[in-house]
Write a protein that holds these residues in place. Sequence first.
Motif, mmCIF file in Angstrom:
data_model
loop_
_atom_site.group_PDB
_atom_site.id
_atom_site.type_symbol
_atom_site.label_atom_id
_atom_site.label_comp_id
_atom_site.label_asym_id
_atom_site.label_seq_id
_atom_site.Cartn_x
_atom_site.Cartn_y
_atom_site.Cartn_z
ATOM 1 N N GLN A 16 118.698 64.023 -100.529
ATOM 2 C CA GLN A 16 119.196 64.933 -101.772
ATOM 3 C C GLN A 16 117.975 66.257 -102.605
ATOM 4 O O GLN A 16 118.439 67.710 -102.593
ATOM 5 N N ALA A 17 117.093 65.805 -102.826
ATOM 6 C CA ALA A 17 116.265 65.886 -103.840
ATOM 7 C C ALA A 17 115.507 67.034 -102.837
ATOM 8 O O ALA A 17 114.821 68.318 -103.044
ATOM 9 N N MET A 18 114.899 67.091 -101.755
ATOM 10 C CA MET A 18 114.539 67.938 -100.202
ATOM 11 C C MET A 18 115.244 68.764 -100.741
ATOM 12 O O MET A 18 115.161 70.264 -100.259
ATOM 13 N N ALA A 19 116.767 68.781 -100.294
ATOM 14 C CA ALA A 19 118.118 69.481 -99.970
ATOM 15 C C ALA A 19 117.969 70.786 -101.687
ATOM 16 O O ALA A 19 118.539 72.087 -100.609
ATOM 17 N N GLU A 20 117.832 70.302 -102.543
ATOM 18 C CA GLU A 20 118.408 70.663 -103.952
ATOM 19 C C GLU A 20 116.748 71.991 -103.948
ATOM 20 O O GLU A 20 116.787 72.451 -104.369
ATOM 21 N N LYS A 21 115.768 70.894 -103.411
ATOM 22 C CA LYS A 21 114.630 71.640 -103.481
ATOM 23 C C LYS A 21 114.446 72.998 -102.406
ATOM 24 O O LYS A 21 113.758 74.350 -102.684
ATOM 25 N N MET A 22 115.365 72.730 -101.149
ATOM 26 C CA MET A 22 115.420 74.421 -100.682
ATOM 27 C C MET A 22 116.059 74.842 -100.712
ATOM 28 O O MET A 22 115.812 76.125 -100.827
ATOM 29 N N ALA A 23 117.214 74.474 -101.342
ATOM 30 C CA ALA A 23 118.199 75.689 -102.065
ATOM 31 C C ALA A 23 117.771 76.386 -103.154
ATOM 32 O O ALA A 23 118.266 77.534 -103.293
ATOM 33 N N ASN A 24 116.780 75.549 -103.638
ATOM 34 C CA ASN A 24 116.123 76.791 -104.748
ATOM 35 C C ASN A 24 115.534 77.478 -104.490
ATOM 36 O O ASN A 24 115.078 78.625 -105.601
ATOM 37 N N ALA A 25 114.583 77.026 -103.238
ATOM 38 C CA ALA A 25 113.442 78.259 -102.712
ATOM 39 C C ALA A 25 114.282 79.327 -102.320
ATOM 40 O O ALA A 25 113.985 80.437 -102.402
ATOM 41 N N ARG A 26 115.729 78.547 -102.094
ATOM 42 C CA ARG A 26 115.982 80.222 -101.029
ATOM 43 C C ARG A 26 117.111 80.990 -102.423
ATOM 44 O O ARG A 26 116.953 82.169 -102.242
ATOM 45 N N LYS A 27 117.474 80.785 -102.939
ATOM 46 C CA LYS A 27 117.783 81.023 -104.581
ATOM 47 C C LYS A 27 116.825 82.134 -104.860
ATOM 48 O O LYS A 27 116.906 82.823 -105.383
ATOM 49 N N ASP A 28 115.759 81.178 -104.616
ATOM 50 C CA ASP A 28 113.947 81.651 -105.354
ATOM 51 C C ASP A 28 114.172 83.133 -104.785
ATOM 52 O O ASP A 28 113.639 84.654 -104.796
ATOM 53 N N ASN A 29 114.019 83.313 -103.934
ATOM 54 C CA ASN A 29 113.833 84.203 -102.804
ATOM 55 C C ASN A 29 114.721 84.951 -102.757
ATOM 56 O O ASN A 29 114.119 86.053 -102.491
ATOM 57 N N LYS A 30 115.963 85.061 -102.824
ATOM 58 C CA LYS A 30 117.135 86.122 -102.929
ATOM 59 C C LYS A 30 116.845 86.925 -103.925
ATOM 60 O O LYS A 30 117.061 87.558 -103.950
ATOM 61 N N ASN A 31 116.964 85.835 -105.380
ATOM 62 C CA ASN A 31 116.060 86.592 -106.302
ATOM 63 C C ASN A 31 115.334 87.833 -106.649
ATOM 64 O O ASN A 31 115.774 88.461 -107.226
ATOM 65 N N GLY A 32 113.974 86.757 -105.944
ATOM 66 C CA GLY A 32 113.063 87.722 -105.464
ATOM 67 C C GLY A 32 113.361 89.302 -105.035
ATOM 68 O O GLY A 32 112.872 90.444 -104.673
ATOM 69 N N ASP A 33 114.704 89.246 -103.558
ATOM 70 C CA ASP A 33 114.332 90.260 -102.814
ATOM 71 C C ASP A 33 115.899 90.820 -103.789
ATOM 72 O O ASP A 33 115.330 92.792 -103.396
ATOM 73 N N ASP A 34 116.727 90.908 -104.279
ATOM 74 C CA ASP A 34 117.602 91.321 -104.912
ATOM 75 C C ASP A 34 116.537 92.228 -105.742
ATOM 76 O O ASP A 34 116.888 93.127 -106.573
ATOM 77 N N LYS A 35 115.251 91.452 -106.705
ATOM 78 C CA LYS A 35 114.526 91.943 -107.949
ATOM 79 C C LYS A 35 114.066 93.882 -106.771
ATOM 80 O O LYS A 35 114.411 94.909 -107.323
ATOM 81 N N LYS A 36 112.989 93.153 -105.855
ATOM 82 C CA LYS A 36 112.530 94.145 -105.526
ATOM 83 C C LYS A 36 113.679 95.297 -104.780
ATOM 84 O O LYS A 36 113.314 96.531 -104.998
ATOM 85 N N ASP A 37 114.514 94.651 -104.150
ATOM 86 C CA ASP A 37 116.235 96.621 -103.820
ATOM 87 C C ASP A 37 116.075 97.185 -105.022
ATOM 88 O O ASP A 37 115.979 97.958 -105.298
ATOM 89 N N ALA A 38 116.502 96.374 -106.921
ATOM 90 C CA ALA A 38 116.828 97.030 -107.889
ATOM 91 C C ALA A 38 115.751 98.193 -108.196
ATOM 92 O O ALA A 38 115.423 98.956 -108.330
ATOM 93 N N GLU A 39 114.141 97.449 -108.053
ATOM 94 C CA GLU A 39 112.928 98.599 -108.500
ATOM 95 C C GLU A 39 113.217 99.725 -107.225
ATOM 96 O O GLU A 39 112.948 100.633 -107.644
ATOM 97 N N GLY A 40 113.476 99.409 -106.418
ATOM 98 C CA GLY A 40 113.719 100.529 -104.893
ATOM 99 C C GLY A 40 114.323 101.174 -105.477
ATOM 100 O O GLY A 40 113.873 102.385 -105.544
ATOM 101 N N ASP A 41 115.601 101.031 -105.829
ATOM 102 C CA ASP A 41 116.539 102.433 -106.339
ATOM 103 C C ASP A 41 116.152 102.935 -107.748
ATOM 104 O O ASP A 41 116.346 104.237 -107.157
ATOM 105 N N THR A 42 115.341 102.648 -108.609
ATOM 106 C CA THR A 42 114.898 103.118 -109.451
ATOM 107 C C THR A 42 114.059 104.269 -109.396
ATOM 108 O O THR A 42 114.082 105.045 -109.313
ATOM 109 N N LYS A 43 113.155 104.035 -108.017
ATOM 110 C CA LYS A 43 112.431 105.399 -107.800
ATOM 111 C C LYS A 43 112.913 105.818 -106.693
ATOM 112 O O LYS A 43 112.862 107.309 -107.327
ATOM 113 N N MET A 44 113.547 105.810 -106.502
ATOM 114 C CA MET A 44 114.693 107.297 -105.721
ATOM 115 C C MET A 44 114.896 108.020 -106.813
ATOM 116 O O MET A 44 115.217 108.922 -106.739
ATOM 117 N N ASP A 45 115.951 107.087 -107.522
ATOM 118 C CA ASP A 45 116.484 107.740 -108.607
ATOM 119 C C ASP A 45 115.687 108.545 -108.986
ATOM 120 O O ASP A 45 116.022 109.898 -109.925
#
Length: 706
Positions: free
Chosen positions: A677-706
């Motif tokens: 369970q601890a390993m599953a939670e760790k992996m889920a948190n890792a995926r969440k952190d990765n997704k948040n990182g990607d969303d942040k990069k996309d937002a930064e890219g959109d700002t530059k285009m504007d």
Amino acid sequence: MSVPFGVDLGNNNTVIACAKNRGIDIVVNEVSNRSTPSLVGFGPKSRYLGETAKNQQTSNIKNTVENLKRIVGLPHNHPDFKIEQQYFTVPLVQNKKDHGVAAKVKYMGKDHEFTATQLLAMYLDKIKDTAVKETKGNINDICLSVPGWYTEKQRRAAADACKIAGLNPVRIVNEMTAAAVGYGVFKAADLPEDEYKKVAFVDVGHSSYQVSIAAVKRGELKILGAAYDKHFGGRNFDYAIAEHFADEFKKKYKIDVRENPKAYYRVLTAAEKLKKVLSANTQAPFNIESVMNDVDVSSSLTREELENLVKPLLEKIHVPIQSALKDAGLKSEDLDSVEVIGGSSRIPAVKTKISEVFNKPLSFTLNQDEAIAKGNAYICACHSPTVRVRPFKFEDYNQYTVSYFWDKEDNEDEDHLEVFPKGGLFPSTKMITLYRKGPSFEVEAKYTKPKELPKGTEHFIAKWKIGNVEPSAGESSIAVKLKLRNDPSGFYTIESAHTVEEQIVKELIEPKEGESKGNDEEDGEEEEATAEPQYKEVKKLVKKNDCSIEVECAALPEAQLQKFIEEEGQMLAEDKLVADTEERKNQLEEYIYELRGKLGDQYKDFAKKEEVEKLTGLLQKAEDWLYEDGYESTKAKYIAKYEELASIGNVIRGRFLAKEQEKKEQFRQKQEAAQAQAMAEKMANARKDNKNGDDKKDAEGDTKMD
């Protein structure tokens, strides 16, 4: 692999050392002491050896033998026997076969007489067992040290004791020589390479006082002189103190402890402790509860009073020192150092007197209790093919003059020859030639200077019958060459004998230097190239055949030796059976209490009511039997009782262990689930952190285009 084994056989305590690849180790006994009491006791079921003998000595004083090294090889009619008797609490009798000393004891409910050699063998067997258990190796070879004043008979008896104990005595060495060898080996860095360092070695032990003068350099040792006092040691101080208090208590408390062996032994034990306390303090109390007739005694003694009590002893300390220096041809100022060992050398008055006689400060660089044992272990290692040691050559000092005798034949002027004089070094070999008619003749070795010998020493050493002596055809006699040997153990032997006869042999003629071989150089060269070797006929002594040698010496005859070996084996088996029986008895007793306690605790939920009732009854019966009829039972009955209880107890124990295993399995499964369970939670948190990182990069890219 056999472990080289060195034993310093002390009169009071014995020290064991073993040589290993990393060096020399002191072997501790079963109670972790670095020395073992030199005692042999006898009981109704088994023997007591070493520590166990010491523990029961007070209660079993009439069956406990001490001072073993003082009676080994000692004739019953020897003057020393009268002196030694006072130090024994067991009756000493004459052994009918060799007229030596034997101890009369009660063993397994019967009267027995054991020779001094047998007693020493019993003790050495115990020492061997201690070394085997500590080193976890095989013990076959032994180097045993003995006092320098031991005669051939005493040295032979010590070697026989080793053999009875299943040991091979590779060397019987003088105690002071062993200490000097240890000094030469382990202090090599402080020794010169070319010139000899002159060192005096002084050992004040429990029963004797010895001095040796040695010349030591790196890798080599020679004993130049040696002397001793057989009746000067720690026990003399103990008895002086005990006698003082025995007189005092007779006046003060109206009791005579000399009349009661146990009471006197307790006074003697307390005297030894008081002596040690006075070595560090100027005054010490002396108290014993219920020493005799329920009387408690108390007193005290000062160091000054002790020195007055032993004044006659202290006044003769100089004698061995001066004698050893005289034999060595040295004066005290020629010495580079004075090394002191032995437990009794800790007595302040002894140290002061020794220093005064040498007119030098004393050195204590060697371990006072263990130096001899370590030297012995090194010497034993020198004889071992499995242990590599630093090369060290040493020669010992011959204490007594020995001559070889034979019956005179035609044209012989002498019937003996002084072969090994006092002061000579050994090991040593001498060759002599005798002309004999055959078919056999006898040679005898004797001590030939009575003034050198301890009083009462038998002059006879050994006799050899030399056989297979056959003169050549036409000759009335033949030359016999004898190889006489004072071997490394100090034994006097005839190592080999063979006949020689004159034969004509051809011998090559070597040309003389500068001799001309021709008229001119060319002729000379041609002649040299073609000339054949020249021979001449000469008469020479050539070996004809080996002679047979039959020996009669102080060593035990083979049949008697084998008998003692068998008897020791039987007693050893009996001791082991008694020890195993006691162990099984203790095991049963422990199981009864352990199982009873667990029935009301750990096993409570795993035993049926009828099982508890049956087992409780069996436990009570077993306990009653153990303390009544079964108190002196056999090993087999103890095992049977244990197995009867275990047959039910193990069933209940099995249920308990099964439940415990089930609990462990459940705990393991929970742990694995939690980890997953601890390993599953760790992996889920890792995926969440990765997704948040990607969303942040996309937002930064959109700002530059504007």
